[in-house]
Design an enzyme around this catalytic site. Structure first.
Site, short mmCIF file in Angstrom:
data_model
loop_
_atom_site.label_atom_id
_atom_site.label_comp_id
_atom_site.label_asym_id
_atom_site.label_seq_id
_atom_site.Cartn_x
_atom_site.Cartn_y
_atom_site.Cartn_z
N ARG A 1 0.85 -1.19 0.00
CA ARG A 1 0.00 0.00 0.00
C ARG A 1 0.89 1.24 0.00
O ARG A 1 1.97 1.24 0.57
CB ARG A 1 -0.87 0.04 1.25
CG ARG A 1 -2.10 -0.85 1.21
CD ARG A 1 -3.01 -0.61 2.41
NE ARG A 1 -2.34 -0.85 3.67
CZ ARG A 1 -1.92 0.09 4.50
NH1 ARG A 1 -2.11 1.36 4.23
NH2 ARG A 1 -1.32 -0.24 5.63
N TYR B 1 -1.62 -3.91 -6.42
CA TYR B 1 -1.30 -4.59 -5.19
C TYR B 1 -2.38 -4.44 -4.13
O TYR B 1 -2.85 -3.34 -3.84
CB TYR B 1 0.05 -4.10 -4.62
CG TYR B 1 0.60 -5.14 -3.70
CD1 TYR B 1 1.32 -6.21 -4.19
CD2 TYR B 1 0.33 -5.10 -2.34
CE1 TYR B 1 1.77 -7.21 -3.36
CE2 TYR B 1 0.78 -6.10 -1.50
CZ TYR B 1 1.50 -7.15 -2.02
OH TYR B 1 1.94 -8.14 -1.19
N LYS C 1 -9.52 -2.20 2.41
CA LYS C 1 -9.17 -1.00 3.17
C LYS C 1 -10.00 0.21 2.70
O LYS C 1 -10.42 1.03 3.52
CB LYS C 1 -7.68 -0.71 3.06
CG LYS C 1 -6.77 -1.86 3.49
CD LYS C 1 -7.02 -2.32 4.92
CE LYS C 1 -5.96 -3.31 5.39
NZ LYS C 1 -6.27 -3.84 6.73
N HIS D 1 -10.62 -1.70 12.35
CA HIS D 1 -9.53 -2.56 11.92
C HIS D 1 -9.31 -3.62 13.01
O HIS D 1 -8.34 -3.54 13.76
CB HIS D 1 -8.29 -1.69 11.72
CG HIS D 1 -7.16 -2.37 11.02
ND1 HIS D 1 -5.86 -1.94 11.13
CD2 HIS D 1 -7.13 -3.43 10.18
CE1 HIS D 1 -5.08 -2.72 10.40
NE2 HIS D 1 -5.82 -3.63 9.82
N SER E 1 0.23 -3.12 12.71
CA SER E 1 0.90 -4.17 11.93
C SER E 1 2.06 -4.77 12.74
O SER E 1 2.57 -4.16 13.68
CB SER E 1 1.39 -3.62 10.60
OG SER E 1 2.16 -2.48 10.81
N CYS F 1 2.00 -7.27 14.82
CA CYS F 1 1.66 -7.78 16.15
C CYS F 1 1.07 -9.18 16.09
O CYS F 1 0.74 -9.77 17.11
CB CYS F 1 0.68 -6.85 16.85
SG CYS F 1 1.40 -5.29 17.37
N ASP G 1 -9.34 -9.22 10.18
CA ASP G 1 -8.86 -7.88 9.82
C ASP G 1 -9.85 -6.76 10.06
O ASP G 1 -9.46 -5.70 10.51
CB ASP G 1 -8.43 -7.87 8.35
CG ASP G 1 -7.51 -6.70 8.01
OD1 ASP G 1 -6.67 -6.35 8.86
OD2 ASP G 1 -7.65 -6.12 6.93
N ARG H 1 2.12 -12.18 0.40
CA ARG H 1 0.78 -12.47 0.93
C ARG H 1 0.22 -13.81 0.48
O ARG H 1 0.59 -14.32 -0.57
CB ARG H 1 -0.19 -11.39 0.43
CG ARG H 1 0.16 -9.97 0.83
CD ARG H 1 -0.28 -9.69 2.24
NE ARG H 1 0.22 -8.42 2.74
CZ ARG H 1 -0.38 -7.72 3.70
NH1 ARG H 1 -1.50 -8.16 4.23
NH2 ARG H 1 0.13 -6.60 4.14
O1 TSX Z 1 1.76 -13.46 16.46
C1 TSX Z 1 2.38 -13.39 17.51
N1 TSX Z 1 1.71 -13.50 18.70
C2 TSX Z 1 0.23 -13.62 18.74
C3 TSX Z 1 -0.21 -14.99 18.56
C4 TSX Z 1 -1.45 -15.40 18.82
N2 TSX Z 1 3.74 -13.19 17.48
C5 TSX Z 1 4.44 -13.01 16.20
C6 TSX Z 1 4.49 -11.54 15.89
C7 TSX Z 1 5.00 -11.23 14.54
C8 TSX Z 1 3.90 -11.06 13.54
C9 TSX Z 1 4.44 -13.15 18.64
N3 TSX Z 1 5.74 -12.97 18.87
C10 TSX Z 1 3.79 -13.29 19.86
C11 TSX Z 1 2.39 -13.49 19.91
O2 TSX Z 1 1.82 -13.64 20.98
N4 TSX Z 1 4.73 -13.20 20.84
C12 TSX Z 1 5.91 -13.00 20.21
C13 TSX Z 1 7.23 -12.84 20.89
C14 TSX Z 1 7.82 -14.20 21.15
C15 TSX Z 1 8.55 -14.83 20.17
C16 TSX Z 1 9.07 -16.10 20.43
C17 TSX Z 1 8.88 -16.69 21.68
C18 TSX Z 1 8.15 -16.03 22.63
C19 TSX Z 1 7.62 -14.79 22.37
N5 TSX Z 1 9.42 -17.93 22.05
C20 TSX Z 1 10.20 -18.75 21.33
O3 TSX Z 1 10.56 -18.43 20.21
C21 TSX Z 1 10.56 -20.04 21.92
MN MN Z 2 -5.14 -4.96 8.29
#
Ligand code: TSX
Ligand code: MN
Length: 664
Positions: free
Chosen positions: A121, A270, A279, A299, A322, A324, A347, A443
């Site tokens: 975007r 895209y 969006k 959102h 984004s 998360c 979304d 994607r």
């Molecule tokens: O999506 C994530 N969530 C939500 C899941 C339901 N991610 C990935 C974010 C990038 C898009 C996360 N990353 C989450 C999370 O709750 N927590 C984390 C951070 C994290 C990464 C790895 C570990 C623990 C926490 N542990 C190991 O790798 C072993």
């Molecule tokens: Mn979105």
């Protein structure tokens, strides 16, 4: 899947269709208004309808098509019916033109590689055009650039569009896509009609929305959002294409004209620039309609959570900026055996209070357009089980066994299989010249119906009842794992103050905290100050049962830079606590910031409790919060200025006095 896609001959098919089609675009008929200036009239029958029949479209749609066919001058018109036969034809054409490649490892899966200049975007070139600037964005202070949207006046916008759209579809087919956001016929749904010269867009819209004749039927003589899209590359070409992907990034624009109920997008194919239902309609135009009609376009993901011990089931929505893992949460596989999660959407949520005062939500979409990198059997097994058929992948890497690859799948690729990067390095390895195998914004576009944990009520026309609203962010320090707002106003303030860690720009590695109120920063359709007032207004109706509002942070780090919370499936422990709070169980204790779980009230069974420092994870250090409060003051002052509702400023002052111990 059969090879029948390949056996359909496009020319025969279209010639055959033509025999049954007797409509064409020409001089306006007696019911058609005279077209406006600078549209050259073309002789009747010069634009052939090669699929479908204009005569079957409601008059208003027909006029919209005719007017824009005269403007854009496509060679031919294809009116989408949404049938399998039509999809076979489109896939055949896309394959023939080397835009889609079949992925033989899976069933009916396809790979598209874009021009490397058309991969995301483009917020900078996304505008909302209204007569009054203040209807769209707040006036900023201290000469700050507005971060809450781009406005253009209608005269300048008309000029910009007139520089682009006349003759832009020459030599191409203009597809007419009638589509519904939300279940066809639901009173909460909205209909759009998108004109596009991209078959890739049609194939993607077919997955992401409900399209075709059933939508035309539901529309009748009702209103629809007029959507115009062009790749901006009339034929014959004057430039060499990359990956056979037509686009014109130099002339790119995504324009919203809410006063005319119109969306115009030029120069990109895209995702968010070109699939105008998502969006553009469901969030930007949707938020305007919601403001006008008394509902909310947000959102947010929508999920169901069931405690199989107590047999209770609730629905929640959650807004995250984004990076998360919103899609991961929408499809979470819980680690607690008695918790069951179901997915309604990943979304967008359209929500309204019904006549009993219950907040209800629908997912206006029909598919998932998810970021591929980071998606794996470890992080999101249900997504992996969704995308193995009927999926269009864009800008991912391919494997020598006809499969796909992206960063995060390193442990899931068979021995001896070679990787071809999205840029074409056909023996890619982590130390190749192409930094990543897949583009970071690559994607999957996949039907929601294939999600193994899809909620049984996901298409319910009245929507699912929402009992909690969750905000979140990627906050390495200071912000507890979960806290609850003291009331609705405080909850709206929490949404308004959201920040999340993000990479500032693709070329910089540095992470910075970005303000992203309600995770809507790029998607507000109207003035953010009025948006806050709209949220606050729901408390004025005593009939409304206001859902509790929460904030979560899966990303807090300890002194060693390690994540303190295991995240992913273990997040169900937090949602179970939220569910207890919905039932007003006495499991919360106040902090200056909000209410956090009482010690022992989060189910941590099965986790290594020696490894978990729950006290620090729930702490609200006052030096951190004093800084945070200052950043929020500055943001509200510069970005929202006079449009900030006084009660939101009061919430900030109240927070400050709680944090500083009543001093301020
Ligand atoms: O999506 C994530 N969530 C939500 C899941 C339901 N991610 C990935 C974010 C990038 C898009 C996360 N990353 C989450 C999370 O709750 N927590 C984390 C951070 C994290 C990464 C790895 C570990 C623990 C926490 N542990 C190991 O790798 C072993
Ligand atoms: Mn979105």
């Amino acid at each position: 899947m059969p090879e029948r896609h390949v056996s359909v001959c496009e020319n025969d098919f279209y010639d055959d269709s033509l025999k049954h089609s007797n409509s064409s675009v020409g001089l306006p008929d007696s019911q058609t208004e005279k077209p406006k200036s600078n549209i050259l009239l073309v002789p009747k029958s010069s634009i052939r309808v090669i699929y479908g029949d204009l005569g079957f479209l409601p008059k208003k749609v027909r006029h919209f098509v005719e007017e824009h066919a005269r403007l854009c001058k496509p060679d031919t018109i294809h009116i989408c019916d949404g049938s399998e036969r039509e999809n076979d034809l489109l896939l055949y054409v896309l394959q023939r033109d080397n835009i889609l490649k079949r992925l033989h490892k899976f069933e009916n899966c396809w790979l598209a590689k874009t021009d490397p200049a058309d991969v995301a975007r483009v917020e900078r070139l996304t505008y909302i055009s209204t007569h009054e600037e203040r209807d769209t964005i707040p006036h900023t202070k201290n000469g700050a650039r507005c971060q809450l949207g781009n406005w253009m006046n209608p005269e300048d916008m008309e000029q910009e569009l007139n520089m682009r759209f006349p003759n832009c579809m020459k030599g191409r087919t203009m597809f007419v896509i009638p589509y519904s956001m939300g279940p066809v016929g639901s009173p909460l749904s909205k209909i759009g009609v998108q004109l596009t010269d991209s078959a890739y867009v049609v194939a993607s819209m077919r997955i992401m929305t409900r399209i075709g004749s059933k939508v035309v039927e539901a529309l009748g003589s009702g209103p629809f959002v007029k959507c115009l899209h062009s790749v901006g590359r009339p034929l014959p070409l004057t430039v060499k294409l990359h990956n056979n992907w037509p686009c014109d990034p130099k002339m790119l624009i995504v324009a919203h004209l809410p006063e005319k109920n119109e969306i115009c997008s030029y120069g990109s194919s895209y995702g968010g620039n070109a699939l105008l239902g998502k969006k553009c309609l469901a969030l930007r135009i949707g938020s305007i309609l919601g403001h006008r009609e008394g509902w909310l376009a947000e959102h947010m993901l929508i999920l169901g959570i069931e405690n199989t011990k107590t047999k209770e089931k609730r629905y929640m929505v959650a807004a995250f900026p984004s990076a998360c893992g919103k899609t991961n949460m929408a499809m979470m596989k819980p680690t607690l055996p008695h918790i069951k999660i179901t997915c309604v959407g990943d979304d967008i949520a359209w929500m309204r209070f019904d006549d009993k005062g219950q907040l209800r939500a629908i997912n206006p979409e029909n598919g998932f357009f998810g970021v591929a990198p980071g998606t794996s059997h470890k992080t999101n097994p249900h997504a992996m089980d969704t995308i193995h058929k009927n999926t269009i992948f864009t800008n991912v890497a391919e494997t020598s066994d006809g499969g796909v690859f992206w960063e995060g799948l390193e442990d899931e690729i068979p021995e001896g299989v070679k990787i071809k990067s999205w840029l074409g390095d056909d023996d890619w390895s982590p130390d190749s010249r192409d930094k990543t195998a897949a583009h970071p914004n690559s994607r999957f576009c996949t039907p929601a119906s294939q999600c193994p944990i899809l909620d049984p009520a996901w298409e319910s026309p009245e929507g699912v009842p929402i009992d909690a609203i969750i905000f979140g962010g990627r906050r390495p320090a200071g912000v507890p794992l979960v806290f609850e707002s003291f009331n609705w106003e405080h909850g709206v303030f929490i949404g308004a103050s959201m920040r999340s860690e993000a990479t500032a720009a693709a070329e910089h590695k540095a992470k910075v905290l970005m303000h992203d109120p309600f995770a809507m920063r790029p998607f507000f359709g109207y003035n953010f100050g009025e948006y806050l007032a709209h949220w606050l207004s729901f408390a004025e109706n005593p009939k409304n049962k206001l859902p509790k509002i929460f904030h979560v942070n899966w990303f807090r780090k300890n002194k060693d830079g390690k994540f303190m919370w295991p995240g992913f499936g273990d997040n169900c422990r937090v949602l179970e606590w939220v569910m207890k709070r919905i039932k007003d169980e006495n499991v919360a204790q106040k902090t200056p910031v909000g209410s956090v779980p009482k010690p022992g009230s989060l189910d941590l069974s099965g986790l290594d409790e020696k490894e978990l420092d729950m006290e620090t994870l729930m702490s609200t250090p006052s030096d951190f919060w004093e800084n945070e409060i200052n950043a929020i003051y500055k943001y509200f002052d510069e970005q929202v200025n006079d449009d900030l509702p006084s009660s939101i400023m009061k919430q900030l002052k109240d927070l400050e006095s709680r944090v500083t111990g009543g001093g301020a």
